[in-house]
Design an enzyme around this catalytic site. Sequence first.
Site, PDB file in Angstrom:
ATOM      1  N   LYS A 128       0.831  -1.210   0.000  1.00  0.00           N
ATOM      2  CA  LYS A 128       0.000   0.000   0.000  1.00  0.00           C
ATOM      3  C   LYS A 128       0.862   1.255   0.000  1.00  0.00           C
ATOM      4  CE  LYS A 128      -4.328  -1.877   1.612  1.00  0.00           C
ATOM      5  NZ  LYS A 128      -5.510  -1.823   2.449  1.00  0.00           N
ATOM      6  N   LYS A 220      -4.937  -9.748  -6.074  1.00  0.00           N
ATOM      7  CA  LYS A 220      -6.110  -9.881  -5.193  1.00  0.00           C
ATOM      8  C   LYS A 220      -7.237  -8.938  -5.651  1.00  0.00           C
ATOM      9  CE  LYS A 220      -6.545  -7.598  -0.991  1.00  0.00           C
ATOM     10  NZ  LYS A 220      -6.635  -7.343   0.441  1.00  0.00           N
ATOM     11  N   LYS A 223     -10.843  -3.511  -2.895  1.00  0.00           N
ATOM     12  CA  LYS A 223     -11.653  -2.289  -2.978  1.00  0.00           C
ATOM     13  C   LYS A 223     -10.829  -1.148  -3.542  1.00  0.00           C
ATOM     14  CE  LYS A 223     -13.703  -2.652   1.582  1.00  0.00           C
ATOM     15  NZ  LYS A 223     -12.550  -3.319   2.061  1.00  0.00           N
TER      16      LYS A 223
END
Length: 358
Positions: A128, A220, A223
């Site tokens: 991230k 993956k 969202k």
Amino acid sequence: MSEAPSTPAAADAAGAVPRVLSGIQPTADSFHLGNYLGALRQWVSMQDTHDAYYCVVDLHAITIEHDPATLRRRTKVAVAQLLAMGLDPDRATVFVQSQVPEHAELAWVLSCLTGFGEAGRMTQFKDKSSKQGTGGTTVGLFTYPILQAADILLYSPEPGEGEGRALRVPVGEDQRQHLELTRTLAQRFNHRFGETFVLPEAHIPPGAAKITDLQEPDAKMSKSASSPQGIIDVLEEPGPMRKKIMRAVTDTGSEVVYDEEKKAGVTNLLRIYSALEGTSVADLERRYEGAGYGQFKKDLAQLVLDTFTPIRERTLKLLDDEARLDRVLAHGAGRASEVAARTMDVVRDRVGFVGRGS
Ligand code: AQP
């Protein structure tokens, strides 16, 4: 709503009801198929067999830049979806993380037990933060797994009463490393300050633990990271949902067979099909032998629609009654706070903080 769960959860061999705790971020306008199969479906089934605590983790959601009005709306939409999926506020404690301030307090204590290098090894942080860039990466994103450890350990069955009781955490495969850190921190705390926390166990569903992006089947489904074409939202309209599945990336062949290396796209669709219908992958391969991808995808799209349409309709209805959602949350926060406050009393004492009354 009654004060105690109306359906008694099943007791284990020692007569104790195992506890379950899990959380989900309100970081999108809808949950997605990966959230549903990797975690949320288990939340619903475990409310009947466990003393269940489920939270919408809005403190985690502000580790990346956010808009306050959007966060507030998404938190409500998240709660409505959880109820629409079948969580019953009488059988499970459903609450919002920021309404129980002990989460942040325990996170501070645990952060003082976590090595800087140890936190830096978390792969989700590396992924991230590389997307956010140095300027956009916050300290909150770095300490995210420590807050997650606090979320879990706050609901550790009580010392004294807790012996022999389990603490289970239903999550997807992506959370395995964070669960390991939680166990390490619990052990470290117990070792330094005396037996306090039960070591939590990850409850990772076989088969559906990692649902991948429909357009990038090696990544993956996420969202924040998936493109709109790569993700199936629970609240999606039927038309676009069907189209996305029909356009999901497959290979140039036509055989519906499971092969993680050579057929990552088809393998992902087979996993989804198998998890939703409860049919083994081998049986699906036999059913679609010689049928080609078209028929397989068409049937899968129908299956996804049959699963999500009722959830979508119930969610929309629940969102029309905000007062009811607020009542559910107040009730959940009250129940969660009772447990969290008891745990923090013990933690404060063990760490050496002076009590208010002393
Ligand atoms: N693709 C997935 N397959 C299986 N399980 C998944 N989960 C998430 N993606 C998949 C599980 O869903 C739960 C809630 O996730 P979260 O909201 O806490 O955040 P996340 O794990 O980081 O999921 P996202 O969708 O990728 O969210 P963003 O983009 O906001 O970070 C977890 O139990 C997770 O394992």
